[in-house]
Motif scaffolding. Structure first.
Motif, short mmCIF file in Angstrom:
data_model
loop_
_atom_site.label_atom_id
_atom_site.label_comp_id
_atom_site.label_asym_id
_atom_site.label_seq_id
_atom_site.Cartn_x
_atom_site.Cartn_y
_atom_site.Cartn_z
N VAL A 1 -32.43 -33.34 -65.05
CA VAL A 1 -33.27 -33.39 -63.86
C VAL A 1 -32.75 -32.34 -62.87
N PHE A 2 -33.67 -31.51 -62.39
CA PHE A 2 -33.33 -30.49 -61.41
C PHE A 2 -33.91 -30.89 -60.06
N GLN A 3 -33.17 -30.61 -59.01
CA GLN A 3 -33.63 -30.93 -57.66
C GLN A 3 -33.63 -29.66 -56.82
N GLU A 4 -34.72 -29.47 -56.09
CA GLU A 4 -34.81 -28.36 -55.16
C GLU A 4 -35.24 -28.91 -53.81
N MET A 5 -34.59 -28.47 -52.76
CA MET A 5 -34.90 -29.01 -51.44
C MET A 5 -34.80 -27.91 -50.39
N GLU A 6 -35.72 -27.95 -49.46
CA GLU A 6 -35.67 -27.08 -48.28
C GLU A 6 -35.57 -27.99 -47.07
N LYS A 7 -34.64 -27.69 -46.20
CA LYS A 7 -34.42 -28.56 -45.04
C LYS A 7 -34.37 -27.71 -43.78
N ALA A 8 -35.20 -28.06 -42.80
CA ALA A 8 -35.20 -27.38 -41.51
C ALA A 8 -34.66 -28.34 -40.47
N GLU A 9 -33.74 -27.85 -39.65
CA GLU A 9 -33.10 -28.70 -38.65
C GLU A 9 -33.11 -28.00 -37.29
N CYS A 10 -33.32 -28.78 -36.25
CA CYS A 10 -33.22 -28.28 -34.88
C CYS A 10 -32.08 -29.03 -34.19
N TYR A 11 -31.17 -28.29 -33.61
CA TYR A 11 -30.05 -28.89 -32.87
C TYR A 11 -30.24 -28.59 -31.39
N PHE A 12 -30.23 -29.64 -30.58
CA PHE A 12 -30.43 -29.50 -29.14
C PHE A 12 -29.11 -29.75 -28.43
N ILE A 13 -28.64 -28.75 -27.70
CA ILE A 13 -27.41 -28.84 -26.94
C ILE A 13 -27.78 -28.77 -25.47
N ASN A 14 -27.38 -29.78 -24.72
CA ASN A 14 -27.68 -29.81 -23.29
C ASN A 14 -29.19 -29.81 -23.06
N GLY A 15 -29.85 -30.80 -23.63
CA GLY A 15 -31.31 -30.89 -23.52
C GLY A 15 -31.96 -29.80 -24.35
N THR A 16 -32.85 -29.03 -23.75
CA THR A 16 -33.46 -27.91 -24.47
C THR A 16 -32.92 -26.57 -23.98
N GLU A 17 -31.83 -26.62 -23.22
CA GLU A 17 -31.25 -25.37 -22.71
C GLU A 17 -30.74 -24.49 -23.84
N LYS A 18 -30.05 -25.08 -24.79
CA LYS A 18 -29.54 -24.35 -25.96
C LYS A 18 -30.07 -25.02 -27.21
N VAL A 19 -30.86 -24.30 -27.98
CA VAL A 19 -31.46 -24.84 -29.20
C VAL A 19 -31.06 -23.96 -30.37
N ARG A 20 -30.68 -24.60 -31.46
CA ARG A 20 -30.28 -23.89 -32.67
C ARG A 20 -31.17 -24.35 -33.82
N TYR A 21 -31.71 -23.40 -34.57
CA TYR A 21 -32.57 -23.69 -35.71
C TYR A 21 -31.83 -23.30 -36.99
N VAL A 22 -31.78 -24.22 -37.95
CA VAL A 22 -31.12 -23.96 -39.23
C VAL A 22 -32.08 -24.36 -40.35
N GLN A 23 -32.25 -23.47 -41.31
CA GLN A 23 -33.08 -23.76 -42.48
C GLN A 23 -32.20 -23.57 -43.71
N ARG A 24 -32.16 -24.60 -44.57
CA ARG A 24 -31.30 -24.57 -45.75
C ARG A 24 -32.15 -24.69 -47.01
N TYR A 25 -31.75 -23.97 -48.04
CA TYR A 25 -32.35 -24.08 -49.36
C TYR A 25 -31.27 -24.60 -50.30
N ILE A 26 -31.53 -25.74 -50.92
CA ILE A 26 -30.54 -26.42 -51.73
C ILE A 26 -31.10 -26.62 -53.13
N TYR A 27 -30.29 -26.31 -54.13
CA TYR A 27 -30.69 -26.50 -55.52
C TYR A 27 -29.58 -27.26 -56.24
N ASN A 28 -29.93 -28.41 -56.80
CA ASN A 28 -28.96 -29.26 -57.49
C ASN A 28 -27.72 -29.53 -56.65
N ARG A 29 -27.95 -29.94 -55.43
CA ARG A 29 -26.90 -30.33 -54.47
C ARG A 29 -26.00 -29.17 -54.03
#
Length: 93
Positions: A1-29
């Protein structure tokens, strides 16, 4: 069994003053490729991920979309009205 996953994350620091966007591509962990808005480009972690990162980093359309994701994806999400709004009327009776 093969697993493929795309994950998008938003990190909010100090409300919306500092925002970080991270997108990950994961294959078989194993994370192959990641885009981090603080870094500003894709980083590959495997040989396949390094090839993808090189291709995507050289594509101006993809890079513009990723670099602006903080605004159109993360910050835009915080402006949406809540799902549940004030109830009107009484139940039952």
């Amino acid at each position: 069994v093969f697993q493929e996953m795309e994950k998008a994350e938003c990190y909010f620091i100090n409300g919306t003053e500092k925002v970080r966007y991270v997108q990950r591509y994961i294959y078989n962990r194993m994370q192959d490729v990641m885009f981090d808005s603080d870094v500003g480009h894709y980083v590959g972690f495997t040989p396949f991920g390094e090839r993808c990162a090189k291709d995507w980093n050289s594509n101006p359309v993809i890079m513009e979309q990723q670099r602006t994701a903080v605004d159109w994806l993360c910050r835009n999400t915080t402006r949406r009205p809540p799902f549940i709004t004030e109830r009107r009327g009484e139940r039952g009776a």
